[in-house]
Design a protein around this motif. Structure first.
Motif: not given
Length: 365
Positions: A130-132, A137-148, A152-153, A165-173
């Motif tokens: 998730t952090m990678v 795709r970090w948009p800088g200070r979010l402001a109105a760009r949160r939708g981007a 991202l799960p 909440l975005t879709p759950p992130r699948a656990f690393c197998l």
């Protein structure tokens, strides 16, 4: 991208833990930092307690470094201090992205966002991928760009209509696909992971598995790591031990898995491998009484097991059933005796005040 990960201290709650020989290396942040660095970012971990910094010193450092993204890890006991760090970080770095993660944030992502307006996002569950993805795709200070970031799960973020909440992130197998935790800049000599008995050897903590299928009602493990047991291979574990042995002089290994002995065949293979490649290694693990046998403990002791901690929780079978523990008092006593017969130092954890215990005690008098 410059990224700084902050390990929130516990010292305000429990005192200076290091003076008692019990600093805990932040393994979760270590895996995230290693994953970010492997993806090409400039990531570091700041452990305020080990460095002996106050919040003001942390802010001086952050202003000088100027990270574009700051992540703060928190559990429930140190959550109020994590909020203080978030407020100070927002004042020091108004343009940086600010993310909160860890068990508390994963359990209560919406509430965490509502209670901590300074943060932009909450990472829910395992944070490596998730952090990678977030950094990519970090948009800088979010402001109105949160939708981007909505696609991202594994995130919770603040939208105009409220927390989403975005879709759950699948656990690393494939845990072996993860890099070893980032210990590059850590002064491991300052970390003395709790193993309950002083074995008198340089030590380091490791985690070799994630997730637990058991249903103990008091445990938060399933919140952030899920119910499916996933594990590193014995080869991965022993290679990491060898690296710590050579690079840092580690001789005692503290396995922080909820239940190291969940997979009997994996433990048996690990014991054979570590006996061959690190015959002088000493180690600690947590285990369930119903996930060991006398034969397995003989093998573990012969492979260097020095200390084992059993979660016995209660000396009353009815309380154990109320807790969803899944084993009896008799089984717990048997596991302790088997370990002691092999010369292993045994620790047992208990829960006081199980719901119904006061009433039960009154009925017996």
């Amino acid at each position: 991208m410059k990224i700084t990960l902050i390990n929130t201290p516990y010292s305000r709650l429990y005192g200076p833990m290091g003076s008692g020989g019990n600093y805990q290396y932040p393994l979760g942040l270590g895996y995230i930092s290693a994953s970010l660095n492997r993806a090409g970012h400039d990531c570091e971990i700041i452990d305020i307690e080990v460095l002996g910094w106050r919040t003001v010193e942390l802010m001086w450092y952050l202003r000088e470094r100027g990270p574009a993204l700051v992540g703060i890890s928190t559990a429930t006991p140190n959550y109020p201090l994590a909020q203080e760090i978030a407020r100070a970080t927002r004042a020091a770095l108004p343009a940086a992205g600010l993310v909160l993660g860890g068990v508390h944030a994963s359990a209560l992502p919406g509430r965490t966002l509502e209670e901590t307006p300074e943060i932009d996002l909450v990472v829910v569950g395992e944070g490596e991928q998730t952090m990678v993805d977030l950094a990519a795709r970090w948009p800088g200070r979010l402001a109105a760009r949160r939708g981007a970031l909505l696609g991202l799960p594994g995130l919770a973020l603040r939208m105009e209509a409220g927390v989403e909440l975005t879709p759950p992130r699948a656990f690393c197998l494939d845990l072996d696909g993860l890099p070893y935790p980032d210990r590059g800049a850590a002064a491991l000599a300052k970390y003395r992971p709790q193993a309950y008995a002083d074995v008198g050897l340089p030590s380091a903590s490791m985690i070799t598995s994630r997730g637990c299928p058991h249903r103990c009602v008091f445990c938060a493990s399933g919140v952030s790591m899920g119910k499916k047991f996933r594990a590193h291979s014995p080869e991965y574990i022993v290679k990491e031990m060898e690296d710590l042995w050579r690079a840092h002089g580690v001789r005692h290994f503290v396995f922080k898995d909820d239940t190291f002995t969940m997979d009997k065949e994996r433990v048996e293979k690990f014991c054979r491998l570590v006996s061959k490649r690190l015959p002088d290694a000493s180690w600690f693990c947590y285990a369930r009484a119903d996930r060991v046998s006398r034969e397995l403990l003989v093998l573990m002791a012969g492979a260097g097991l020095a200390v084992v901690s059993f979660g016995l929780e209660s000396g009353d079978d009815l309380s154990l059933r109320r807790l969803g523990k899944g084993h009896s008092v008799a089984r717990g006593l048997a596991a302790v005796e088997w370990a002691r017969q092999e010369g292993v130092f045994v620790v047992a954890s208990y829960i006081l005040g199980v719901p119904g215990e006061e009433k039960m005690a009154a009925l017996r008098t």
